[in-house]
Design an enzyme around this catalytic site. Structure first.
Site, PDB file in Angstrom:
ATOM      1  N   ALA A  21       2.506  -2.397   4.134  1.00  0.00           N
ATOM      2  CA  ALA A  21       2.250  -1.394   5.170  1.00  0.00           C
ATOM      3  C   ALA A  21       1.654  -2.155   6.341  1.00  0.00           C
ATOM      4  O   ALA A  21       0.892  -3.102   6.138  1.00  0.00           O
ATOM      5  CB  ALA A  21       1.267  -0.366   4.654  1.00  0.00           C
ATOM      6  N   HIS A  76      -3.920   0.497  -5.094  1.00  0.00           N
ATOM      7  CA  HIS A  76      -3.197  -0.661  -5.605  1.00  0.00           C
ATOM      8  C   HIS A  76      -3.366  -0.721  -7.119  1.00  0.00           C
ATOM      9  O   HIS A  76      -4.435  -1.096  -7.605  1.00  0.00           O
ATOM     10  CB  HIS A  76      -3.729  -1.964  -5.007  1.00  0.00           C
ATOM     11  N   SER A 102       0.823  -1.224   0.000  1.00  0.00           N
ATOM     12  CA  SER A 102       0.000   0.000   0.000  1.00  0.00           C
ATOM     13  C   SER A 102       0.850   1.266   0.000  1.00  0.00           C
ATOM     14  O   SER A 102       1.733   1.409   0.837  1.00  0.00           O
ATOM     15  CB  SER A 102      -0.867   0.056   1.259  1.00  0.00           C
ATOM     16  N   ASN A 159       1.033   3.151  10.942  1.00  0.00           N
ATOM     17  CA  ASN A 159       0.229   3.606  12.088  1.00  0.00           C
ATOM     18  C   ASN A 159       0.650   2.753  13.279  1.00  0.00           C
ATOM     19  O   ASN A 159       1.184   1.666  13.103  1.00  0.00           O
ATOM     20  CB  ASN A 159      -1.277   3.446  11.797  1.00  0.00           C
ATOM     21  N   HIS A 185      -7.826   4.392   6.246  1.00  0.00           N
ATOM     22  CA  HIS A 185      -7.066   3.809   5.133  1.00  0.00           C
ATOM     23  C   HIS A 185      -6.256   4.893   4.419  1.00  0.00           C
ATOM     24  O   HIS A 185      -5.117   4.658   4.007  1.00  0.00           O
ATOM     25  CB  HIS A 185      -8.037   3.115   4.169  1.00  0.00           C
ATOM     26  N   GLU A 200     -10.200  -9.149  -0.479  1.00  0.00           N
ATOM     27  CA  GLU A 200     -10.887  -8.738  -1.699  1.00  0.00           C
ATOM     28  C   GLU A 200     -11.837  -9.835  -2.197  1.00  0.00           C
ATOM     29  O   GLU A 200     -12.636  -9.589  -3.093  1.00  0.00           O
ATOM     30  CB  GLU A 200      -9.869  -8.411  -2.793  1.00  0.00           C
TER      31      GLU A 200
HETATM   32  N1  HPA Z   1      -3.914  -3.268  10.683  1.00  0.00           N
HETATM   33  C1  HPA Z   1      -3.970  -4.085   9.621  1.00  0.00           C
HETATM   34  N2  HPA Z   1      -3.399  -3.798   8.464  1.00  0.00           N
HETATM   35  C2  HPA Z   1      -2.723  -2.648   8.345  1.00  0.00           C
HETATM   36  C3  HPA Z   1      -2.622  -1.749   9.423  1.00  0.00           C
HETATM   37  C4  HPA Z   1      -3.253  -2.076  10.655  1.00  0.00           C
HETATM   38  O1  HPA Z   1      -3.214  -1.332  11.652  1.00  0.00           O
HETATM   39  N3  HPA Z   1      -1.867  -0.696   8.985  1.00  0.00           N
HETATM   40  C5  HPA Z   1      -1.530  -0.957   7.703  1.00  0.00           C
HETATM   41  N4  HPA Z   1      -2.044  -2.139   7.304  1.00  0.00           N
END
Ligand code: HPA
Length: 269
Positions: A111, A59, A28, A233, A245, A84
């Protein structure tokens, strides 16, 4: 499955004449990576026989061939996620095709959300191990022995030599970098505070919705694997998570340059 792999392989060979021994799967917000390669050829997934088509915003869906530091590389710009609605066989089909095309090393990027209290947004985590928390397994069903063993060993999914090289590269670029455990979950919801805490208790440092199925298939098929996770995050027990997101995509995009620098460096090392 074997016939589908062969048909996809044949199409790609005719379209791109790929020579790459290294492939990278972009997570991502990391799609801009392709602007840094000297591109020779780009094939939309929709054109490749039996390839699923990516449905998530952020994506893209292209197989890109080119050179990075003068080395041939294959890039999956956009991956397929279990959430998905794809089967695990579909999610990991491109990895099977990579193997058929002669790829030996796969770099899986993603990510993820950090639960380890030492982690900060923008850190890099190198996967030293994973926990497969998906409700489906990419190797479930009759084993095709020509693709790999029935009971593959998972003692060392992520190649220790590649880990050392990635760590050295991250340090050389002044990045905060950890080695940790990624737990792969189905999503698509981000976690509740209780879930982040549970995953931490289980031994994970970060959580994400990808990578684990692809890493399993890399090991099954005998390819070396490196996992790079951008912490987009972090879970803080004192503040309810409000990350969206979009926040995750933005944090990924902000890390793009550093990730590219690290990957370039790993490849030259
Ligand atoms: N949780 C799940 N998938 C993720 C997160 C998350 O906090 N951050 C980026 N992808």
């Amino acid at each position: 499955m074997l016939k589908k792999i062969q048909e996809a392989k044949q199409y790609i060979e005719e379209a791109a004449h790929p020579q790459a021994r290294t492939a990278i799967v972009l997570g991502s917000g990391l799609n801009g990576f392709v602007h840094h390669i000297q591109e020779d050829c780009r094939i939309p997934y929709a054109a490749i026989p039996h390839f699923p088509v990516s449905t998530v915003a952020g994506h893209a869906g292209n197989l890109v061939f080119g050179k990075l530091n003068g080395q041939e590389i294959m890039v999956m710009q956009g991956r397929f996620h279990f959430y998905e609605g794809y089967s695990m066989q579909q999610v990991t089909f491109p990895i099977r095709v990579m193997k058929a095309l002669g790829v030996e090393t796969v770099i899986l990027s993603n990510a993820s959300g950090g639960m380890n209290p030492d982690y900060r947004v923008g850190d890099l985590m190198l996967l030293r191990d994973h926990i497969n928390f998906f409700p489906e397994h990419p190797l479930r069903g009759k084993n095709e022995d020509s693709l790999g063993p029935r009971f593959p060993n998972m003692g060392e999914v992520y190649d220790p030599v590649l880990l050392d090289k990635a760590e050295a590269a991250a340090k050389a670029h002044g990045l905060r970098c950890h080695r940790g455990v990624y737990i792969g979950v189905q999503g698509p919801t981000l976690e509740t505070p209780a879930e982040y805490q549970m995953y931490r208790l289980l031994g994970a440092d970060c959580v994400g919705m990808s990578t684990v199925p692809e890493a399993i298939v890399c090991r099954h098929s005998g390819m070396k694997c490196l996992g790079l996770s951008v912490i987009t995050n972090v879970f803080n027990p004192l503040h309810a998570a409000t990350d969206t997101h979009e926040d995750i995509l933005e944090a990924g995009a902000r890390m793009e340059e550093q990730l590219i620098a690290v990957v370039k460096d790993v490849i030259s090392r």
